[in-house]
Design a protein around this motif. Structure first.
Motif, PDB file in Angstrom:
ATOM      1  N   ASP A 143     -13.119 -29.681 -84.811  1.00 46.21           N
ATOM      2  CA  ASP A 143     -14.315 -29.492 -85.636  1.00 46.21           C
ATOM      3  C   ASP A 143     -14.023 -28.863 -86.987  1.00 46.21           C
ATOM      4  O   ASP A 143     -14.872 -28.903 -87.880  1.00 46.21           O
ATOM      5  N   PHE A 144     -12.847 -28.277 -87.146  1.00 42.95           N
ATOM      6  CA  PHE A 144     -12.551 -27.467 -88.324  1.00 42.95           C
ATOM      7  C   PHE A 144     -11.843 -28.295 -89.387  1.00 42.95           C
ATOM      8  O   PHE A 144     -10.790 -28.877 -89.139  1.00 42.95           O
ATOM      9  N   ALA A 145     -12.398 -28.330 -90.600  1.00 42.09           N
ATOM     10  CA  ALA A 145     -11.848 -29.156 -91.677  1.00 42.09           C
ATOM     11  C   ALA A 145     -10.950 -28.375 -92.625  1.00 42.09           C
ATOM     12  O   ALA A 145     -10.365 -28.962 -93.541  1.00 42.09           O
ATOM     13  N   GLY A 146     -10.827 -27.063 -92.417  1.00 44.09           N
ATOM     14  CA  GLY A 146     -10.054 -26.251 -93.334  1.00 44.09           C
ATOM     15  C   GLY A 146      -8.580 -26.168 -92.975  1.00 44.09           C
ATOM     16  O   GLY A 146      -8.054 -26.994 -92.224  1.00 44.09           O
ATOM     17  N   MET A 147      -7.899 -25.157 -93.538  1.00 39.20           N
ATOM     18  CA  MET A 147      -6.486 -24.918 -93.294  1.00 39.20           C
ATOM     19  C   MET A 147      -6.326 -24.077 -92.027  1.00 39.20           C
ATOM     20  O   MET A 147      -6.809 -22.952 -91.959  1.00 39.20           O
ATOM     21  N   SER A 148      -5.673 -24.643 -91.018  1.00 44.70           N
ATOM     22  CA  SER A 148      -5.425 -23.900 -89.779  1.00 44.70           C
ATOM     23  C   SER A 148      -3.985 -23.403 -89.791  1.00 44.70           C
ATOM     24  O   SER A 148      -3.043 -24.175 -89.967  1.00 44.70           O
ATOM     25  N   VAL A 149      -3.829 -22.087 -89.629  1.00 46.58           N
ATOM     26  CA  VAL A 149      -2.519 -21.444 -89.736  1.00 46.58           C
ATOM     27  C   VAL A 149      -2.138 -20.871 -88.375  1.00 46.58           C
ATOM     28  O   VAL A 149      -2.805 -19.961 -87.862  1.00 46.58           O
ATOM     29  N   GLY A 150      -1.077 -21.394 -87.790  1.00 48.78           N
ATOM     30  CA  GLY A 150      -0.567 -20.869 -86.536  1.00 48.78           C
ATOM     31  C   GLY A 150       0.314 -19.666 -86.797  1.00 48.78           C
ATOM     32  O   GLY A 150       1.249 -19.744 -87.591  1.00 48.78           O
ATOM     33  N   LEU A 151       0.023 -18.544 -86.148  1.00 52.55           N
ATOM     34  CA  LEU A 151       0.818 -17.331 -86.297  1.00 52.55           C
ATOM     35  C   LEU A 151       1.828 -17.285 -85.165  1.00 52.55           C
ATOM     36  O   LEU A 151       1.461 -17.256 -83.992  1.00 52.55           O
ATOM     37  N   CYS A 152       3.109 -17.267 -85.519  1.00 48.41           N
ATOM     38  CA  CYS A 152       4.150 -17.444 -84.511  1.00 48.41           C
ATOM     39  C   CYS A 152       5.399 -16.645 -84.880  1.00 48.41           C
ATOM     40  O   CYS A 152       5.960 -16.840 -85.963  1.00 48.41           O
ATOM     41  N   TYR A 202       2.334 -28.273 -83.245  1.00 50.68           N
ATOM     42  CA  TYR A 202       1.611 -28.261 -81.977  1.00 50.68           C
ATOM     43  C   TYR A 202       1.767 -26.904 -81.320  1.00 50.68           C
ATOM     44  O   TYR A 202       2.762 -26.198 -81.537  1.00 50.68           O
ATOM     45  N   ARG A 203       0.780 -26.528 -80.511  1.00 51.39           N
ATOM     46  CA  ARG A 203       0.749 -25.194 -79.926  1.00 51.39           C
ATOM     47  C   ARG A 203       0.569 -25.252 -78.423  1.00 51.39           C
ATOM     48  O   ARG A 203      -0.019 -26.186 -77.881  1.00 51.39           O
ATOM     49  N   LEU A 204       1.092 -24.233 -77.769  1.00 48.16           N
ATOM     50  CA  LEU A 204       0.810 -24.018 -76.360  1.00 48.16           C
ATOM     51  C   LEU A 204      -0.039 -22.770 -76.267  1.00 48.16           C
ATOM     52  O   LEU A 204       0.394 -21.677 -76.642  1.00 48.16           O
ATOM     53  N   GLY A 205      -1.274 -22.938 -75.796  1.00 46.45           N
ATOM     54  CA  GLY A 205      -2.189 -21.815 -75.673  1.00 46.45           C
ATOM     55  C   GLY A 205      -2.183 -21.256 -74.265  1.00 46.45           C
ATOM     56  O   GLY A 205      -1.211 -21.377 -73.522  1.00 46.45           O
ATOM     57  N   TYR A 206      -3.326 -20.664 -73.908  1.00 49.13           N
ATOM     58  CA  TYR A 206      -3.421 -19.982 -72.615  1.00 49.13           C
ATOM     59  C   TYR A 206      -4.091 -20.840 -71.541  1.00 49.13           C
ATOM     60  O   TYR A 206      -4.267 -20.387 -70.409  1.00 49.13           O
ATOM     61  N   GLY A 207      -4.494 -22.040 -71.899  1.00 49.01           N
ATOM     62  CA  GLY A 207      -5.026 -22.960 -70.901  1.00 49.01           C
ATOM     63  C   GLY A 207      -6.536 -23.107 -70.903  1.00 49.01           C
ATOM     64  O   GLY A 207      -7.078 -23.902 -70.138  1.00 49.01           O
ATOM     65  N   GLY A 208      -7.233 -22.381 -71.770  1.00 51.47           N
ATOM     66  CA  GLY A 208      -8.688 -22.481 -71.776  1.00 51.47           C
ATOM     67  C   GLY A 208      -9.237 -23.635 -72.587  1.00 51.47           C
ATOM     68  O   GLY A 208     -10.393 -24.017 -72.419  1.00 51.47           O
ATOM     69  N   GLY A 209      -8.430 -24.185 -73.489  1.00 53.81           N
ATOM     70  CA  GLY A 209      -8.865 -25.321 -74.294  1.00 53.81           C
ATOM     71  C   GLY A 209      -9.780 -24.973 -75.451  1.00 53.81           C
ATOM     72  O   GLY A 209     -10.300 -25.864 -76.128  1.00 53.81           O
ATOM     73  N   ASP A 215     -21.477 -21.733 -89.073  1.00 51.99           N
ATOM     74  CA  ASP A 215     -21.435 -23.145 -88.705  1.00 51.99           C
ATOM     75  C   ASP A 215     -20.058 -23.689 -89.081  1.00 51.99           C
ATOM     76  O   ASP A 215     -19.815 -24.058 -90.231  1.00 51.99           O
ATOM     77  N   VAL A 216     -19.153 -23.721 -88.111  1.00 56.49           N
ATOM     78  CA  VAL A 216     -17.777 -24.135 -88.383  1.00 56.49           C
ATOM     79  C   VAL A 216     -17.723 -25.550 -88.936  1.00 56.49           C
ATOM     80  O   VAL A 216     -16.942 -25.851 -89.849  1.00 56.49           O
ATOM     81  N   VAL A 250     -18.618 -18.721 -75.605  1.00 52.31           N
ATOM     82  CA  VAL A 250     -20.020 -18.974 -75.267  1.00 52.31           C
ATOM     83  C   VAL A 250     -20.173 -20.062 -74.210  1.00 52.31           C
ATOM     84  O   VAL A 250     -21.280 -20.442 -73.863  1.00 52.31           O
ATOM     85  N   GLY A 251     -19.059 -20.539 -73.682  1.00 53.59           N
ATOM     86  CA  GLY A 251     -19.101 -21.565 -72.656  1.00 53.59           C
ATOM     87  C   GLY A 251     -17.724 -22.149 -72.451  1.00 53.59           C
ATOM     88  O   GLY A 251     -16.766 -21.787 -73.153  1.00 53.59           O
ATOM     89  N   PRO A 252     -17.593 -23.074 -71.494  1.00 53.24           N
ATOM     90  CA  PRO A 252     -16.294 -23.714 -71.276  1.00 53.24           C
ATOM     91  C   PRO A 252     -15.814 -24.422 -72.544  1.00 53.24           C
ATOM     92  O   PRO A 252     -16.534 -25.240 -73.115  1.00 53.24           O
ATOM     93  N   ARG A 253     -14.620 -24.055 -73.019  1.00 47.52           N
ATOM     94  CA  ARG A 253     -14.011 -24.658 -74.206  1.00 47.52           C
ATOM     95  C   ARG A 253     -14.869 -24.478 -75.455  1.00 47.52           C
ATOM     96  O   ARG A 253     -14.729 -25.234 -76.417  1.00 47.52           O
ATOM     97  N   ARG A 254     -15.745 -23.484 -75.475  1.00 42.36           N
ATOM     98  CA  ARG A 254     -16.644 -23.311 -76.612  1.00 42.36           C
ATOM     99  C   ARG A 254     -16.541 -21.905 -77.178  1.00 42.36           C
ATOM    100  O   ARG A 254     -16.736 -20.913 -76.471  1.00 42.36           O
TER     101      ARG A 254
END
Length: 214
Positions: free
Chosen positions: A154-163, A139-146, A117-118, A82-86
């Motif tokens: 902003d996220f207080a839950g469990m973040s799971v990186g799929l790798c 730590y992750r390397l993404g695609y550069g969009g941020g 509402d995240v 919905v916008g830059p880095r958003r």
């Protein structure tokens, strides 16, 4: 090694080639095993809502996990740029029709009544986080969009990186691919199992925090 745009771009190019080189049949087999590990997480079982990126091309598949979450009666939300880095997250359902963005990514329709509402989600929420690669500290390397850097703050839950294990590196910092504001995911899941602890302090890379190797 300090992070520079050149370091990151060179690494992204190498990792994309490596990912393509795995081939579709191997990727499918690996992703099926990876999904079984995600479904076996107690945090998955307990999560009332799953935030999931919609995989495209050579990304680790999330479509099976989305279907499993919906079949289990969980709320599921997918991201829309919905916008830059958003990113805005909208609830989706079985048989959902998506919009194809100009980047070739499926996105949910913009329906205010389905907006999540995240920032209001609790610690029991779970998010599936994409990346070209992850390291042993989360730590992750993404695609550069941020987009996911902002999301993790902003996220207080469990973040799971799929790798896939072929894309799990020892240290992105040593390769000059982390920045001081970067945050690790809570847990990295590969087809071999999980890496990391079940909870983590939300501390940036500059302070040396992250998840420990399993």
């Amino acid at each position: 090694m300090p992070a520079t745009p050149d370091n990151k771009q060179i690494l992204r190019t190498q990792l994309k080639a490596m990912r393509r080189g795995l081939g579709p049949s191997l990727r499918a087999s690996v992703d099926a095993a990876l999904a079984r590990h995600v479904l076996g997480l107690p945090q998955w079982e307990a999560a009332p809502i799953v935030l999931a990126y919609l995989s495209v091309r050579e990304e680790v598949d999330t479509r099976t996990l989305v279907a499993s979450a919906l079949a289990a009666g969980k709320r599921v939300a997918a991201p829309r740029v919905v916008g830059p880095r958003r990113l805005a997250w909208y609830e989706v359902g079985v048989g959902e029709a998506f919009e194809r963005s100009r980047m070739g990514i499926d996105e949910p329709h913009e329906r205010p009544e389905r907006l999540v509402d995240v920032g209001a989600l609790g610690a029991d929420a779970l998010a599936l986080v994409p990346g070209l690669a992850f390291d042993a500290r989360g730590y992750r390397l993404g695609y550069g969009g941020g987009f996911y850097d902002a999301f993790l703050r902003d996220f207080a839950g469990m973040s799971v990186g799929l790798c896939r294990s072929a894309m799990l590196l020892e240290s992105l910092a040593a390769l000059g691919a982390t920045e001081p504001h970067d945050l690790p995911v809570s847990l990295v899941v590969t087809e071999m199992g999980t890496r990391g602890q079940k909870t983590r302090p939300r501390v940036p890379a500059s302070e040396g925090a992250g998840i420990s190797p399993a």
